[in-house]
Each structure stands twice: as C-alpha cells, then as structure tokens.
Scaffold this motif. Structure first.
Motif, PDB file in Angstrom:
ATOM      1  N   TYR A  69       0.846  -1.184   0.000  1.00 17.75           N
ATOM      2  CA  TYR A  69       0.000   0.000   0.000  1.00 17.75           C
ATOM      3  C   TYR A  69       0.884   1.237   0.000  1.00 17.75           C
ATOM      4  N   GLU A  70       0.564   2.180  -0.865  1.00 19.72           N
ATOM      5  CA  GLU A  70       1.296   3.438  -0.909  1.00 19.72           C
ATOM      6  C   GLU A  70       0.659   4.376   0.108  1.00 19.72           C
ATOM      7  N   LEU A  71       1.448   4.800   1.090  1.00 21.38           N
ATOM      8  CA  LEU A  71       0.930   5.647   2.156  1.00 21.38           C
ATOM      9  C   LEU A  71       1.128   7.130   1.866  1.00 21.38           C
ATOM     10  N   GLY A  72       2.078   7.445   1.006  1.00 19.13           N
ATOM     11  CA  GLY A  72       2.331   8.837   0.657  1.00 19.13           C
ATOM     12  C   GLY A  72       3.353   8.921  -0.458  1.00 19.13           C
ATOM     13  N   GLU A  73       3.283  10.010  -1.233  1.00 18.13           N
ATOM     14  CA  GLU A  73       4.219  10.191  -2.339  1.00 18.13           C
ATOM     15  C   GLU A  73       4.366  11.671  -2.646  1.00 18.13           C
ATOM     16  N   ILE A  74       5.597  12.075  -2.974  1.00 16.96           N
ATOM     17  CA  ILE A  74       5.836  13.420  -3.484  1.00 16.96           C
ATOM     18  C   ILE A  74       6.686  13.294  -4.738  1.00 16.96           C
ATOM     19  N   GLU A  75       6.513  14.263  -5.602  1.00 15.71           N
ATOM     20  CA  GLU A  75       7.256  14.281  -6.860  1.00 15.71           C
ATOM     21  C   GLU A  75       7.798  15.689  -7.051  1.00 15.71           C
ATOM     22  N   LEU A  76       9.112  15.792  -7.191  1.00 15.94           N
ATOM     23  CA  LEU A  76       9.747  17.079  -7.408  1.00 15.94           C
ATOM     24  C   LEU A  76      10.251  17.124  -8.842  1.00 15.94           C
ATOM     25  N   LYS A  77       9.711  18.038  -9.635  1.00 17.09           N
ATOM     26  CA  LYS A  77      10.134  18.154 -11.029  1.00 17.09           C
ATOM     27  C   LYS A  77      10.955  19.422 -11.181  1.00 17.09           C
ATOM     28  N   LYS A  78      12.259  19.258 -11.237  1.00 14.48           N
ATOM     29  CA  LYS A  78      13.142  20.377 -11.533  1.00 14.48           C
ATOM     30  C   LYS A  78      14.470  19.810 -12.006  1.00 14.48           C
ATOM     31  N   ASN A  79      15.132  20.555 -12.848  1.00 17.73           N
ATOM     32  CA  ASN A  79      16.422  20.116 -13.383  1.00 17.73           C
ATOM     33  C   ASN A  79      17.526  20.431 -12.389  1.00 17.73           C
ATOM     34  N   ILE A  80      18.245  19.394 -12.002  1.00 20.78           N
ATOM     35  CA  ILE A  80      19.339  19.529 -11.050  1.00 20.78           C
ATOM     36  C   ILE A  80      20.605  19.030 -11.725  1.00 20.78           C
ATOM     37  N   GLU A  81      21.587  19.905 -11.843  1.00 25.94           N
ATOM     38  CA  GLU A  81      22.855  19.536 -12.457  1.00 25.94           C
ATOM     39  C   GLU A  81      23.737  18.857 -11.414  1.00 25.94           C
ATOM     40  N   ILE A  82      24.192  17.654 -11.724  1.00 24.51           N
ATOM     41  CA  ILE A  82      25.078  16.899 -10.834  1.00 24.51           C
ATOM     42  C   ILE A  82      26.464  16.906 -11.469  1.00 24.51           C
ATOM     43  N   THR A  83      27.436  17.381 -10.722  1.00 23.19           N
ATOM     44  CA  THR A  83      28.814  17.419 -11.223  1.00 23.19           C
ATOM     45  C   THR A  83      29.673  16.463 -10.404  1.00 23.19           C
ATOM     46  N   PRO A  84      30.781  15.999 -10.986  1.00 20.80           N
ATOM     47  CA  PRO A  84      31.631  15.042 -10.270  1.00 20.80           C
ATOM     48  C   PRO A  84      32.294  15.612  -9.020  1.00 20.80           C
TER      49      PRO A  84
END
Length: 154
Positions: A69-84
């Motif tokens: 059962y899914e008790l809760g969910e959030i979705e964040l839509k944004k572009n995040i640049e990941i660098t080494p």
C-alpha cells in the motif's frame, strides 16, 4: 561508444542516497528527509520521486499473501545539475496517511479486543513492514537510480 552505453544503463552515473529517520511516529503524518546525489560524470536529474510503502504479509506457505500500500508520495520536477566535484542535497517533507485494517479498528475498541487481535495476528502470521523509496529520473539513462530504506513506525 562504450561510455554512451554505460551512461544509458546508469553505470558510473548518478547514485542516490536517502537520509530519513529510522523511527517515525505512525500518526505524525509526515517524514522529513534528504536525498543526496553523487556522480562520476556530469548529468542532469529531471525528477525526484519519494514514496512511503507498507508491505503487509499474512499467511504461511502456499497460503501466504503479500499486499503493498502506498501511504504517501511526493514528486519534485526540476532540473538539477550533478557534477563530479560535489554532492547535491535536496531536502523534502513526505506527507503520509496510515491505512487501518479492520483488525486494527477492532483492536482499538478496548483492551480485551486488543489481546484477541494480537492472538489472531500471531495465528495468521500477519505483519507489516514500512519503507521509503527515493527514485530519480536522469536525462539520457534508461534505468533510474533509486534507494530503499526500511523504517520503523512507532
């Protein structure tokens, strides 16, 4: 060419680390946590999904049944640049709502019923496990990186 295949499959790509408390108040209604991203290559995370799941198991042997059962969910839509060079951390608050079974409702009526419900749960080997999953969509990859953490509800 081999590098493109590795990036497409997520090998040497973005790694997700989920930080949440090990114990959470069952009826608090929210969990605060943090998702960290590290990568060996420059990549872009386009979406983060965090959800809380209850895995309810009952029965034994061939008669064993498992429901999630899914008790809760959030979705964040944004572009995040990941660098080494550095890790990127995103904080979140995950709202959730507990689902009460008929047996839990029965056990909460009074102390005697609570004992009867406990014996019934033991007889049917009923138990619930709770966990939080963080999953990220990374541009240019087919397999999304994720991490799953077990939690205890108090």
């Amino acid at each position: 060419m081999f590098g493109r295949v590795k990036r497409y499959l997520g090998i040497e790509g973005v790694k997700v680390e989920l930080e949440v408390p090990e114990e959470i108040g069952a009826y608090k209604g929210e969990v605060e946590g943090k998702v960290s991203f590290i990568s060996m290559n420059k990549q872009t995370v386009s979406q983060i999904r965090v959800k809380m799941i209850e895995k309810y198991t009952r029965g034994r042997g061939k008669d064993k049944k498992i429901d999630e059962y899914e008790l809760g969910e959030i979705e964040l839509k944004k572009n995040i640049e990941i660098t080494p060079e550095k890790a990127v951390e995103i904080e979140f608050v995950l709202p959730f709502e507990m689902i009460r079974s008929e047996m839990e409702e029965f056990s909460n009526k009074n102390l005697l019923f609570k004992g009867i419900a406990s014996v019934a749960n033991l007889a049917y080997a009923a138990k619930s496990e709770y966990f939080i999953i963080a999953e990220a969509k990374v541009k240019g990859t087919a397999l999304p990186p994720f991490q799953k953490k077990n939690i205890n509800l108090l």
